[in-house]
Design an enzyme around this catalytic site. Sequence first.
Site, mmCIF file in Angstrom:
data_model
loop_
_atom_site.group_PDB
_atom_site.id
_atom_site.type_symbol
_atom_site.label_atom_id
_atom_site.label_comp_id
_atom_site.label_asym_id
_atom_site.label_seq_id
_atom_site.Cartn_x
_atom_site.Cartn_y
_atom_site.Cartn_z
ATOM 1 N N ASP A 1 16.958 10.997 3.155
ATOM 2 C CA ASP A 1 18.033 10.711 2.207
ATOM 3 C C ASP A 1 18.423 11.960 1.432
ATOM 4 O O ASP A 1 17.756 12.997 1.523
ATOM 5 C CB ASP A 1 17.627 9.571 1.261
ATOM 6 C CG ASP A 1 16.149 9.602 0.876
ATOM 7 O OD1 ASP A 1 15.563 10.698 0.903
ATOM 8 O OD2 ASP A 1 15.587 8.551 0.578
ATOM 9 N N ASP B 1 9.680 -0.701 -6.204
ATOM 10 C CA ASP B 1 10.395 -1.950 -5.909
ATOM 11 C C ASP B 1 10.417 -2.259 -4.403
ATOM 12 O O ASP B 1 11.179 -3.099 -3.943
ATOM 13 C CB ASP B 1 11.830 -1.905 -6.458
ATOM 14 C CG ASP B 1 12.664 -0.784 -5.832
ATOM 15 O OD1 ASP B 1 12.171 -0.106 -4.902
ATOM 16 O OD2 ASP B 1 13.813 -0.588 -6.265
ATOM 17 N N HIS C 1 11.259 -0.242 -1.917
ATOM 18 C CA HIS C 1 12.266 0.432 -1.068
ATOM 19 C C HIS C 1 11.623 1.447 -0.127
ATOM 20 O O HIS C 1 10.615 2.064 -0.466
ATOM 21 C CB HIS C 1 13.377 1.096 -1.908
ATOM 22 C CG HIS C 1 12.962 2.267 -2.733
ATOM 23 N ND1 HIS C 1 13.248 2.385 -4.076
ATOM 24 C CD2 HIS C 1 12.312 3.417 -2.413
ATOM 25 C CE1 HIS C 1 12.794 3.534 -4.535
ATOM 26 N NE2 HIS C 1 12.213 4.175 -3.549
ATOM 27 N N GLU D 1 17.361 -0.043 -1.320
ATOM 28 C CA GLU D 1 16.919 -0.809 -2.478
ATOM 29 C C GLU D 1 16.904 -2.300 -2.131
ATOM 30 O O GLU D 1 17.531 -2.724 -1.142
ATOM 31 C CB GLU D 1 17.877 -0.549 -3.647
ATOM 32 C CG GLU D 1 17.938 0.909 -4.095
ATOM 33 C CD GLU D 1 16.721 1.347 -4.909
ATOM 34 O OE1 GLU D 1 15.616 0.794 -4.723
ATOM 35 O OE2 GLU D 1 16.897 2.267 -5.734
HETATM 36 C C1 F6R Z 1 11.975 9.771 -0.357
HETATM 37 C C2 F6R Z 1 12.380 8.390 -0.405
HETATM 38 C C3 F6R Z 1 11.759 7.347 -1.279
HETATM 39 C C4 F6R Z 1 10.331 7.641 -1.735
HETATM 40 C C5 F6R Z 1 9.865 6.570 -2.710
HETATM 41 C C6 F6R Z 1 8.488 6.864 -3.241
HETATM 42 O O1 F6R Z 1 12.764 10.509 0.547
HETATM 43 O O2 F6R Z 1 13.257 8.074 0.310
HETATM 44 O O3 F6R Z 1 11.784 6.112 -0.613
HETATM 45 O O4 F6R Z 1 9.487 7.697 -0.627
HETATM 46 O O5 F6R Z 1 10.757 6.466 -3.765
HETATM 47 O O6 F6R Z 1 8.520 8.024 -3.996
HETATM 48 P P1 F6R Z 1 7.189 8.740 -4.482
HETATM 49 O O7 F6R Z 1 6.475 9.190 -3.278
HETATM 50 O O8 F6R Z 1 7.657 9.903 -5.323
HETATM 51 O O9 F6R Z 1 6.434 7.713 -5.270
#
Ligand code: F6R
Length: 263
Positions: free
Chosen positions: A67, A136, A138, A143
């Site tokens: 992303d 959450d 995702h 989301e």
């Molecule tokens: C990262 C992404 C997100 C993260 C998620 C967890 O490219 O797409 O889905 O993997 O938000 O983030 P962290 O690892 O910082 O807790």
Amino acid sequence: MEIIIKPTAAELAVVAAEAICEVYADNPAAVLGVATGSSPLPIYQELSLRVQAGSLSLRHAKAFQLDEYVGLPQDHPEAYHNFIRREFASITDIDPNQVYGEDGLAADLLEECRRYEQAIVDAGGIDIQILGIGVDGHIAFNEPGTSLNSLTHPAVLTAQTRRDNARFFSGDIDKVPTHALTQGVGTILRARKIVLLATGANKADAVRDMVEGPVSISCTGSALQLHNNVKVLLDEAAAAKLERQDFYREIYANRPQGAWLGL
Ligand code: F6R
């Protein structure tokens, strides 16, 4: 899903790196899916050590980001292409020109999403995808409420996700972009192998919903239950709310060496 529970992120990163090395031993030009955020950092460190030791080379690899934020200036340190360059590309031997991401500054965001999805297909698809999971539930920026069949698309970030990511923007939620371009759940499900790493008590609910909950848009990570080649790597805190922990530990202890359970 193969559920692997180990005490530390460093030990989990070794398991992930071994899975990635196996893919590159078979195909030095394999396509790696890279994630941002805190979770994958120990994996990148472990890959870096292996490149330095000569047991892994990503010289012929391609990598695709999950992303990218919409609207951050090109040189913003938290733009995901800069994050990936800094935390992954610069510490391995991958050619930085072979690391691809969505363009969050594109004039036509929908067209950019179509282009990116096609670029992944044209590269032969992702051989192994690294994932984290949001509080959450995702995966990438899919989301709650996102179609489980979605392809790369523009996404609106929830208040929860923006709060969680404020730590990368000097704690100021107002500096966190409101939109991103993200691979869809359907894009992620096309990856041939997936390794997802989650650590810490704040991930325990999301991990339970992903692994044991119904497959539902309420937790987009739950779609991974439909993939036959996923390793879910958890520390004790992230695994704490799983009902079938003993079963997962038993399977892991008694599994045929190196087997992916889905195959
Ligand atoms: C990262 C992404 C997100 C993260 C998620 C967890 O490219 O797409 O889905 O993997 O938000 O983030 P962290 O690892 O910082 O807790």
